[in-house]
Design a protein around this motif. Structure first.
Motif, PDB file in Angstrom:
ATOM      1  N   UNK A  78       0.833  -1.191   0.000  1.00 25.92           N
ATOM      2  CA  UNK A  78       0.000   0.000   0.000  1.00 25.92           C
ATOM      3  C   UNK A  78       0.868   1.242   0.000  1.00 25.92           C
ATOM      4  N   UNK A  79       0.241   2.378  -0.260  1.00 28.91           N
ATOM      5  CA  UNK A  79       0.970   3.645  -0.255  1.00 28.91           C
ATOM      6  C   UNK A  79       1.407   3.981   1.158  1.00 28.91           C
ATOM      7  N   UNK A  80       2.583   4.566   1.271  1.00 28.27           N
ATOM      8  CA  UNK A  80       3.051   4.946   2.589  1.00 28.27           C
ATOM      9  C   UNK A  80       4.444   5.531   2.568  1.00 28.27           C
ATOM     10  N   UNK A  81       5.028   5.599   3.759  1.00 32.95           N
ATOM     11  CA  UNK A  81       6.336   6.182   3.976  1.00 32.95           C
ATOM     12  C   UNK A  81       7.292   5.104   4.471  1.00 32.95           C
ATOM     13  N   UNK A  82       8.446   4.965   3.820  1.00 35.60           N
ATOM     14  CA  UNK A  82       9.435   3.969   4.238  1.00 35.60           C
ATOM     15  C   UNK A  82      10.031   4.425   5.570  1.00 35.60           C
ATOM     16  N   UNK A  83       9.875   3.596   6.587  1.00 34.29           N
ATOM     17  CA  UNK A  83      10.400   3.911   7.915  1.00 34.29           C
ATOM     18  C   UNK A  83      11.712   3.197   8.200  1.00 34.29           C
ATOM     19  N   UNK A  84      11.942   2.072   7.506  1.00 29.12           N
ATOM     20  CA  UNK A  84      13.198   1.342   7.683  1.00 29.12           C
ATOM     21  C   UNK A  84      13.502   0.609   6.393  1.00 29.12           C
ATOM     22  N   UNK A  85      14.752   0.617   6.002  1.00 27.81           N
ATOM     23  CA  UNK A  85      15.198  -0.122   4.826  1.00 27.81           C
ATOM     24  C   UNK A  85      16.674  -0.421   5.022  1.00 27.81           C
ATOM     25  N   UNK A  86      16.990  -1.660   5.354  1.00 22.13           N
ATOM     26  CA  UNK A  86      18.385  -2.014   5.559  1.00 22.13           C
ATOM     27  C   UNK A  86      18.535  -3.293   6.355  1.00 22.13           C
TER      28      UNK A  86
END
Length: 171
Positions: A78-86
């Motif tokens: 869904x649409x949203x904001x990436x809060x963590x990637x790693x």
């Protein structure tokens, strides 16, 4: 006066019942159910279902494992904001915060996005990596562990894409 009220009512009834009735106006079909979420893999193949814990710290499976080929594109549900990637401990993880306080997580995923990126439903956020512990599809295939939670409550992510419909299965 007593005769006036019944006469008025009778005339009103005759006027109403004599009104012309043409063919019924065509009605539009009901709109198809829509959801703001989609599956992170196409098509979603459930290898291990969501099993909620009996208590906050009890055993359970707090997400679903979806089987696919390693390297498959993983899409934002869904649409949203990436809060963590790693990297988190021993695997790569992507976490997306959606409107309404819902957060979805995807692992193991080699991220294509960075913290702070806005993503749309269906946008590629990474590629599936092999090595998810407990993947029942391994070693031939890999598993995406897809989780969903609102605050501290873990939710079945498949309910996001099914619209919560109940399906009866044969005995």
């Amino acid at each position: 006066m007593r005769l006036l009220l019944p006469a008025v009512l009778c005339c009103a009834f005759l006027t109403w019942s004599a009104a012309p009735t043409g063919p019924a106006a065509p009605t539009a079909p009901p709109p198809a159910p829509t959801t703001s979420f989609g599956a992170p893999l196409a098509p979603p193949e459930v290898a291990r279902p969501f099993t909620p814990p009996a208590s906050e710290y009890g055993p359970g499976h707090r997400g679903v494992d979806l089987a696919a080929t390693a390297g498959a594109p993983v899409l934002a549900a869904g649409a949203g904001l990436v809060r963590y990637a790693g990297r988190m401990v021993d695997r790569d993880v992507v976490s997306i915060e959606h409107p309404g306080g819902l957060r979805t997580t995807y692992e193991p995923v080699a991220p294509l996005v960075a913290v702070g990126d806005r993503v749309a439903r269906g946008q590629p956020i990474g590629s599936l990596e092999p090595g998810h512990p407990g993947c029942p599809a391994a070693p031939q295939r890999a598993c995406l562990h897809w989780g969903a939670r609102r605050d501290a409550e873990y939710l079945d992510p498949l309910r996001l894409i099914s619209g919560g419909r109940v399906r009866l299965l044969p005995w």
